[in-house]
Design an enzyme around this catalytic site. Sequence first.
Site, PDB file in Angstrom:
ATOM      1  N   HIS A   1       0.838  -1.211   0.000  1.00 47.56           N
ATOM      2  CA  HIS A   1       0.000   0.000   0.000  1.00 47.56           C
ATOM      3  C   HIS A   1       0.872   1.260   0.000  1.00 47.56           C
ATOM      4  O   HIS A   1       0.614   2.209  -0.732  1.00 47.56           O
ATOM      5  CB  HIS A   1      -0.886   0.058   1.252  1.00 47.56           C
TER       6      HIS A   1
ATOM      7  N   LYS B   1     -17.085  -7.144   6.316  1.00 47.74           N
ATOM      8  CA  LYS B   1     -15.745  -7.715   6.514  1.00 47.74           C
ATOM      9  C   LYS B   1     -15.391  -7.682   7.979  1.00 47.74           C
ATOM     10  O   LYS B   1     -15.588  -6.658   8.638  1.00 47.74           O
ATOM     11  CB  LYS B   1     -14.710  -6.912   5.723  1.00 47.74           C
TER      12      LYS B   1
ATOM     13  N   ARG C   1      -1.436  -6.341  -8.238  1.00 45.79           N
ATOM     14  CA  ARG C   1      -0.262  -7.149  -7.895  1.00 45.79           C
ATOM     15  C   ARG C   1       0.016  -8.232  -8.922  1.00 45.79           C
ATOM     16  O   ARG C   1       1.133  -8.469  -9.305  1.00 45.79           O
ATOM     17  CB  ARG C   1      -0.460  -7.807  -6.526  1.00 45.79           C
TER      18      ARG C   1
ATOM     19  N   SER D   1      -2.664  -7.669   3.051  1.00 43.28           N
ATOM     20  CA  SER D   1      -3.053  -7.563   4.462  1.00 43.28           C
ATOM     21  C   SER D   1      -3.342  -8.953   5.026  1.00 43.28           C
ATOM     22  O   SER D   1      -3.009  -9.244   6.176  1.00 43.28           O
ATOM     23  CB  SER D   1      -4.294  -6.680   4.608  1.00 43.28           C
TER      24      SER D   1
END
Length: 164
Positions: free
Chosen positions: A17, A41, A90, A128
Amino acid sequence: MGVAVYPGSFDPVTNGHLDIIDRASKVFDHLIVAVLENPRKNAIFSMDERVEMLNSIVGQYKNVEVDCFRGLLVNYVQKRNASIIIKGLRAMSDFEFEFQMALVNRKLSENVETLFMMTNNMYSYVSSSIVKEIAGYGGDIRALVPSQVYQRIKDKFAAHFKNV
Ligand code: PNS
């Protein structure tokens, strides 16, 4: 190049990030790092903790601010008078979902454009979830997260896993 919004859960913020924040801050006049309050979430870090961790790393950037939002991203982007969503990519595995989200967001608002930035290959494996997985087993996450937030993440995991 205008105002851009970099949205995410940031639970917690990683070096991946930070790489996107650093590079996007050089491209846009103003960058808003927007933390999603997502009731669906199960975040390990509270909204306040996530915002605090981000603030501790963006202090050096004069044109970056941290904010939070609820609801649809495109509504938030327009409320902030921005027109660009910046996303990090990514790997191909990110692409399909991100492509779908970009199309949905364009359908919801033609005035908002999504731009993708390829991640630095040093961080292409960092997420994460991976940070939480490793920290949960007491592994070393120093190479994966900004040094300013490393201890906070360690403390959180020590407390969290004592209680489960
Ligand atoms: O870090 P994340 O969890 O991958 O970020 C996902 C995020 C916040 C970018 C995405 O869930 C989002 O934009 N949520 C807001 C709700 C919304 O606008 N949904 C419509 C687009 S699919």
